[in-house]
Write a protein that holds these residues in place. Structure first.
Motif, PDB file in Angstrom:
ATOM      1  N   UNK A  78       0.822  -1.213   0.000  1.00 38.99           N
ATOM      2  CA  UNK A  78       0.000   0.000   0.000  1.00 38.99           C
ATOM      3  C   UNK A  78       0.856   1.262   0.000  1.00 38.99           C
ATOM      4  N   UNK A  79       1.978   1.222   0.719  1.00 40.94           N
ATOM      5  CA  UNK A  79       2.823   2.414   0.863  1.00 40.94           C
ATOM      6  C   UNK A  79       3.861   2.515  -0.239  1.00 40.94           C
ATOM      7  N   UNK A  84       6.293  -7.003  -0.037  1.00 38.39           N
ATOM      8  CA  UNK A  84       7.266  -7.111   1.057  1.00 38.39           C
ATOM      9  C   UNK A  84       7.958  -8.462   0.983  1.00 38.39           C
ATOM     10  N   UNK A  85       9.271  -8.470   1.029  1.00 34.19           N
ATOM     11  CA  UNK A  85      10.033  -9.714   1.084  1.00 34.19           C
ATOM     12  C   UNK A  85      10.551  -9.916   2.491  1.00 34.19           C
ATOM     13  N   UNK A  86      10.328 -11.085   3.037  1.00 31.96           N
ATOM     14  CA  UNK A  86      10.765 -11.360   4.394  1.00 31.96           C
ATOM     15  C   UNK A  86      12.288 -11.336   4.479  1.00 31.96           C
ATOM     16  N   UNK A 184      12.375   7.461  11.704  1.00 26.77           N
ATOM     17  CA  UNK A 184      11.530   6.698  10.796  1.00 26.77           C
ATOM     18  C   UNK A 184      11.202   5.318  11.383  1.00 26.77           C
ATOM     19  N   UNK A 185      12.194   4.668  11.982  1.00 25.50           N
ATOM     20  CA  UNK A 185      11.955   3.354  12.580  1.00 25.50           C
ATOM     21  C   UNK A 185      11.013   3.456  13.771  1.00 25.50           C
ATOM     22  N   UNK A 186      11.143   4.515  14.576  1.00 27.36           N
ATOM     23  CA  UNK A 186      10.199   4.740  15.678  1.00 27.36           C
ATOM     24  C   UNK A 186       8.791   4.952  15.138  1.00 27.36           C
ATOM     25  N   UNK A 187       8.709   5.685  14.049  1.00 28.22           N
ATOM     26  CA  UNK A 187       7.415   5.969  13.415  1.00 28.22           C
ATOM     27  C   UNK A 187       6.774   4.683  12.905  1.00 28.22           C
ATOM     28  N   UNK A 188       7.545   3.838  12.235  1.00 32.59           N
ATOM     29  CA  UNK A 188       7.026   2.562  11.757  1.00 32.59           C
ATOM     30  C   UNK A 188       6.543   1.702  12.927  1.00 32.59           C
ATOM     31  N   UNK A 252       0.007   6.668  10.375  1.00 33.60           N
ATOM     32  CA  UNK A 252       0.308   5.485   9.601  1.00 33.60           C
ATOM     33  C   UNK A 252       1.666   5.503   8.926  1.00 33.60           C
ATOM     34  N   UNK A 253       1.992   4.379   8.286  1.00 32.14           N
ATOM     35  CA  UNK A 253       3.335   4.148   7.748  1.00 32.14           C
ATOM     36  C   UNK A 253       3.688   5.065   6.584  1.00 32.14           C
TER      37      UNK A 253
END
Length: 455
Positions: A78-79, A84-86, A184-188, A252-253
């Motif tokens: 969506x973003x 997404x790859x694991x 950004x990581x905190x936001x995610x 949101x992300x």
């Protein structure tokens, strides 16, 4: 704090391959219990985690990882308009208490991981210390602390897939300073936790009243006072980190993905001078009230308008009792418009425990109530409680707009901490308050970012 008178880490190891994001500074434990749903068939850690002992700690981590996979599997397209790859390197548990433990990814020996969790972009792996980190986080903050850390590390994995990874940071460090990458990581992490709060996770559940624990964990990961925002290992002060988390939680992300150095302001700062560093950014209690009130009066005179009258500040030797119900160690007395301040007991204790701007924040909250009264607004009820906190945030932001610097390193940490630990800033003249520390911090941030007109 400075004013007219002389007026907190997240450990970071950035070697080009390893970003460790979880060494916490001391703070007040806030335990809020479980986030894993009670289900007959839990997640088997051996199916998710490499090098696991199959114990409860890794079972919790594996459960969080499973829901993170689902969240990013749905959110990433969506973003970012791609799948997404694991993680190619997977998820790795380290027993740092075992001298003979296998060599973890991206390190030479297990002890290097002690007390940390990290995402390693060269191996595309998230690893954690199951002996001296995750159990400590769970003990201090409940399972919410573990969830926050792993969600943050997954945020780094997302960055590595979306043009904000290690190669990009090396190529253009001015575009991707560490403090922005960490925000950004905190936001995610905030976006993921909101997804869980909204009841969309299969294995996890998170009540709104558990959000205080998440914020307590977040502020325990702040940088040491005196860290500059431009430092190679800077992650942000408590306000920076909480603000980023709240952006993800509220918006949101996608908003997280759009963070840049041009649209992000950080409050983390170094010491003003050698004397400020020697004081640890704090002035003595007997100076703080005079120092802060010289700033509060002109600010709230402008906010309140023509009805404003400079409050008389009265010192007391005990908790103020000018209203029927206690407001805390500082009180606005509507009969006469005075501000009473406990200079002998509780307020000096808070000052010593947290720092000078904890005191400043509590005093500002009572000036905020005085400004509501001067403007003819209610000083009791939920609206007054919210406005008092919001206006305290807007006043604090005004201290950043002056030519002379008034706030010292650590002051924003102290503001967030006192808002989370105590409800005094939100108390109205009847002693009623907002019970949620999360709500208080959110309202303070609203005032700080948007100004008094939004309060």
């Amino acid at each position: 704090m400075r004013g007219r008178l002389p007026g907190t880490v997240l450990g970071l190891l950035l070697s080009g391959a390893l970003v460790a994001c979880t060494t916490a500074v001391p703070g007040v434990p806030v335990s809020q219990g479980r986030v894993v749903k009670e289900t007959p068939d839990g997640v088997d850690p051996k199916a998710v985690v490499e090098n696991t002992d199959g114990g409860d700690t890794d079972r919790l981590a594996a459960t969080i990882v499973e829901d993170l996979r689902v969240y990013w599997g749905a959110t990433f397209p969506e973003v970012f308009d791609k799948e997404f790859t694991d993680l190619k390197g997977g998820y790795y548990s380290v027993d740092t208490a075992d001298a003979d433990a296998p060599e973890p990814p991206c390190t030479d020996a297990a002890p290097e991981v002690e007390g940390n969790a990290f995402y390693c972009p060269t191996a595309d792996v998230i690893a954690w210390d199951r002996a001296a980190l995750l159990p400590v986080l769970e003990d201090r903050f409940g399972e919410a602390g573990v969830m926050l850390v792993l969600a943050h590390e997954m945020g780094h994995a997302v960055q590595n897939r979306t043009g904000a990874g290690l190669d990009e940071r090396r190529a253009d460090p001015e575009k991707w300073p560490t403090i922005l990458v960490e925000a950004m990581a905190d936001c995610y992490a905030g976006a993921f936790i909101r997804w869980v709060v909204d009841g969309r996770a299969e294995h996890l559940e998170f009540r709104p009243d558990q959000l205080d624990a998440a914020l307590a964990a977040m502020i325990s990961f702040r940088d040491p006072i005196g860290t500059e925002a431009t430092d190679r290992g800077a992650h942000g002060d408590a306000f920076d980190r909480v603000s980023a988390f709240l952006d993800g939680y509220e918006s949101g992300a996608r908003l997280c993905s759009e963070m840049t150095v041009d649209n992000r302001t950080f409050t983390l700062s170094g010491f003003i001078d050698a004397s400020d560093a020697a004081r640890g950014g704090n002035i003595e209690f007997d100076q703080i009230v005079e120092s802060i009130t010289t700033l509060l009066d002109p600010y709230f005179a402008e906010v309140a308008g023509s009805g404003w009258r400079k409050p008389e500040v009265r010192e007391t030797e005990a908790r103020p009792a000018c209203t029927a119900e206690p407001q805390g160690p500082v009180a606005f007395c509507p009969d006469g418009g005075a501000i009473e301040v406990d200079v002998a007991r509780e307020l000096p204790g808070i000052h010593a425990e947290i720092g000078d701007y904890a005191t400043g924040t509590l005093v500002a909250g009572r000036y905020a109530l005085a400004s509501l009264a001067a403007a003819g607004e209610p000083v009791a009820g939920p609206d007054a409680q919210k406005a008092a906190v919001c206006l305290t945030g807007s006043f604090t932001a005004s201290l950043f707009d002056r030519e002379q610097r008034f706030l010292s390193p650590g002051d924003m940490d102290e503001a967030v901490r006192v808002l989370l630990d105590y409800d005094y800033v939100a108390r109205d003249v009847d002693g009623a308050s907002l019970r949620s520390g999360f709500e208080r911090v959110t309202l303070f941030r609203k005032g700080f970012v948007s100004g008094a007109q939004e309060c």
